[in-house]
Structure formats: structure tokens, C-alpha cells
Design an enzyme around this catalytic site. Sequence first.
Site, PDB file in Angstrom:
ATOM      1  N   GLY A 209       1.048  -1.664   0.112  1.00  0.00           N
ATOM      2  CA  GLY A 209      -0.193  -0.069   0.018  1.00  0.00           C
ATOM      3  C   GLY A 209       0.964   0.913  -0.182  1.00  0.00           C
ATOM      4  O   GLY A 209       2.043   1.175  -0.393  1.00  0.00           O
ATOM      5  N   ASN A 210      -0.186   2.394   0.611  1.00  0.00           N
ATOM      6  CA  ASN A 210       0.578   3.555  -0.032  1.00  0.00           C
ATOM      7  C   ASN A 210       0.156   4.200   1.145  1.00  0.00           C
ATOM      8  O   ASN A 210      -0.844   4.224   2.530  1.00  0.00           O
ATOM      9  CB  ASN A 210       0.850   4.189  -1.238  1.00  0.00           C
ATOM     10  CG  ASN A 210      -0.468   4.346  -1.336  1.00  0.00           C
ATOM     11  OD1 ASN A 210      -1.519   5.668  -0.533  1.00  0.00           O
ATOM     12  ND2 ASN A 210      -1.120   4.046  -2.354  1.00  0.00           N
ATOM     13  N   ARG A 211       1.017   5.245   1.577  1.00  0.00           N
ATOM     14  CA  ARG A 211       0.723   6.806   2.447  1.00  0.00           C
ATOM     15  C   ARG A 211      -0.834   7.566   2.417  1.00  0.00           C
ATOM     16  O   ARG A 211      -1.006   8.043   3.200  1.00  0.00           O
ATOM     17  CB  ARG A 211       1.942   7.505   3.461  1.00  0.00           C
ATOM     18  CG  ARG A 211       3.102   6.619   3.796  1.00  0.00           C
ATOM     19  CD  ARG A 211       3.822   7.191   4.410  1.00  0.00           C
ATOM     20  NE  ARG A 211       5.360   6.433   4.696  1.00  0.00           N
ATOM     21  CZ  ARG A 211       6.117   7.204   5.298  1.00  0.00           C
ATOM     22  NH1 ARG A 211       6.131   8.559   5.463  1.00  0.00           N
ATOM     23  NH2 ARG A 211       6.988   6.527   5.847  1.00  0.00           N
ATOM     24  N   SER A 212      -1.537   7.187   1.286  1.00  0.00           N
ATOM     25  CA  SER A 212      -1.903   8.483   0.733  1.00  0.00           C
ATOM     26  C   SER A 212      -3.261   8.515   2.146  1.00  0.00           C
ATOM     27  O   SER A 212      -4.003   6.987   2.169  1.00  0.00           O
ATOM     28  CB  SER A 212      -2.770   8.480  -0.397  1.00  0.00           C
ATOM     29  OG  SER A 212      -3.526   8.811  -0.438  1.00  0.00           O
ATOM     30  N   ALA A 276      -3.904   7.918  -5.220  1.00  0.00           N
ATOM     31  CA  ALA A 276      -2.165   6.630  -5.314  1.00  0.00           C
ATOM     32  C   ALA A 276      -2.563   5.304  -5.040  1.00  0.00           C
ATOM     33  O   ALA A 276      -3.106   4.314  -4.879  1.00  0.00           O
ATOM     34  CB  ALA A 276      -2.069   7.278  -4.057  1.00  0.00           C
TER      35      ALA A 276
END
Length: 401
Positions: A209-212, A276
Amino acid sequence: MGTPRIVLGVSGGIAAYKACELLRRFTESGHGVRVVPTASALNFVGEATWSALSGNPVATGVWESVHEVPHVRIGQNADLVVVAPATADVLAKAAHGLADDLLTNTLLTARCPVVFAPAMHTEMWEHPATQENVAVLRRRGAVVIEPAVGRLTGADTGKGRFPDPAGIFETCRRVLERGAGLPADLAGRHVVVSAGGTREPLDPVRYLGNRSSGRQGYALARTAVARGARVTLVAANTGPDAPAGVDLVEVGTALQLREAVLAAAADADAVVMAAAVADFRPARYAAGKIKKKDGEEPAPVELVRNPDVLAELSHDRARPGQVVVGFAAETDDVLANGRSKLARKGCDLLVVNEVGESKAFGTAVNEAVVLGADGSETPVPLGPKEALADVVWDLVAPRLP
């Protein structure tokens, strides 16, 4: 500027009691409010309640205080008229210019922004007559907030629930901030906004995943609603507090987001890809949790590419004149990489920002440069994400056919 003068129109639906919370939010934030309930509304909440909460006399009929010409003066003197709840009947009367009571007379005489917060049963909301009336009001510049999905009167559940009063208040606050001289420049338009960050499952408990956080996408959705648009928000793993007045589509992975965005974009005037979206996903999904084994290194995770949703939207426009906006999160050579991405993706506008620890992701503020396919550059200084969102819509609106 003096105290903003708000007219709160209340029509005859069970959700009238929820308008009491909206009224309190207006008065506690320093707005002067005149409540104009219909005769039917008074069957749900009495005149004394409205008077006590607003601190002002309640206007109920055209034949009261006739010397003050209330059917004309109330609308003329307002900075904002908000009808909450707005029933199918009131929407129909407003769309067709009927004026058989004080509220509908007020709507005809008002020259300020008007916001409707519909509430009714699903069948009534989805009826072609109601949908056409809503479309007419939006084309004229009114802000019609999409109703929520949830429990209705009795045991019924569906779309038509009164929007969250806090969300209605936020929309009204932004409409007032824009001022009576600024039109609802997205009125009658359908826009699609993606928000959040996709998650690509590796096994039942892990994902890439990502930090969005989705805050920028939420800001874009909120500001679009306040500018009169019908908004479809495709949200990836953003949590429960979606903006009021949007059609919410919740997704998890990049493939799910692609499917939802392409479906919503079929009749959209603009698509803003603020989410994102993961570039890669695991080639294989493990049905059981991947265990660590003593003395052994974990097996490498093989990745495959996800579809490039922004490029697909840009190169295969669902309708002529559709405006497509992308976001580019960069860590170095921000503008150079942004220009390269803009040319590669083929979108009309690209919002380029630098990301990193305490930058962009998960914060309430953002700064960016919006690059245009026409060679334009619009810097946006550090500030609330709603400010960046408004700049994006400022650039989108004149590009719409």
C-alpha cells in the site's frame, strides 16, 4: 461584511427534526437565521422550536406582517437560502417556478446562492420527474446535495436519507465563502474524484500500500459539491467520514478502482484522479498467511504491473471535451518529472507535489504546482487542501465545453 443572513427553509418530511442541528450550527457560528417552514413541516417540528433555536420570529405564511411584504423581502435580503430537508414536492415547485406558500415565494425572489438538501424515499428520489427537476435546478446554478444512503422512514433502506447536518453546514459555509458574486461554476456538471490509496493483497493479513489518507480527494469532492457539481467519489481505503452530498463508491485495489472510475466517467464532464493508485501488485495471492520459517529467508515477492488508469482515461475519453486531471507525487526533480509524466499520461492538468515525511500524505495542508497540457504552470502555496482543491476546479471549469 456584516453577519451573514441565512434563510433556512424546512419542508414537510420526517427529516425536519434533523434540520434543528443544522440550525444550531448556523447560529453558534455567528450567522443570523430566519426559518421559513412549510405548513407540513410544522407537523413535524413546531414553530416554538424554530424560534427558540434561531432567536428570531418564524415566518410561516404570506399573510403575516403583510406590511413588511415578507414573500418578497425575505428572499431579497438573504445571503444564502438553504432548504433542508427538501422534499420531492418542494424540488418540483422550485424547478417549475410555483409559488403557493412563503418558502416557494422566497425561492423565487432570492438572488443569492441556493442550496437544497433533499430527503425522501428512494423511489421518490429515483423517479424520472424528481431527477429532471434536480437537473433543472442544477443547470440554473442551485447546489443540490446528493442524499445519503441508509435507513429511511420505517424499515426501508436506500438512497434518500437526509445528508449529515455537519456536511450540509460545511457545504453552506463554502458557498458563503465564495460569495454571491461567484457563480456555482460546476452547476449541472458531473465530476468524478478518486481518493485514498489502493491496497494490493499479498495474503489474508498483508498488502502492498501507500500513505495516502484520502484528504486531498475528500477536499476536491467537498469543494465540487459547494460549486454545484454532482460528485461521484471513488474512495480507496479512506475510512468512514466521506464528504456529505456525494455518490460514494468504495474500492480496495487498483483493479477495483479502475472498474469504478471507468464506469462513473462514462457520463462525467471531468475526472480528477487524486487517489494514489499502486503501480504494481503481487503476482500471486497466498490463500493462507505466509509464515516465517526459522533459518530461512522469505521467498521474493514477484510483482506485476497494474493498469495505468490515468493514461487510459486520458487517451480514451468517454465523451468529447471531458477534462482529465492527474496527480503526481514526486520525491526529487519534482517539476521535471511532472512535465515528463504530463506528456506521457496525456491528461489536461497534472497536480505535482513533493511527498515525504510530513509532506502531502496524511496532512491537512498541501502545496503544489498545477501543470497544464497548454504549457501553463500554476503554483499553489502551502495551505489547506481545500485551497488547492479550489485552484484545481478554477482551472477545470473554463476548460469544460
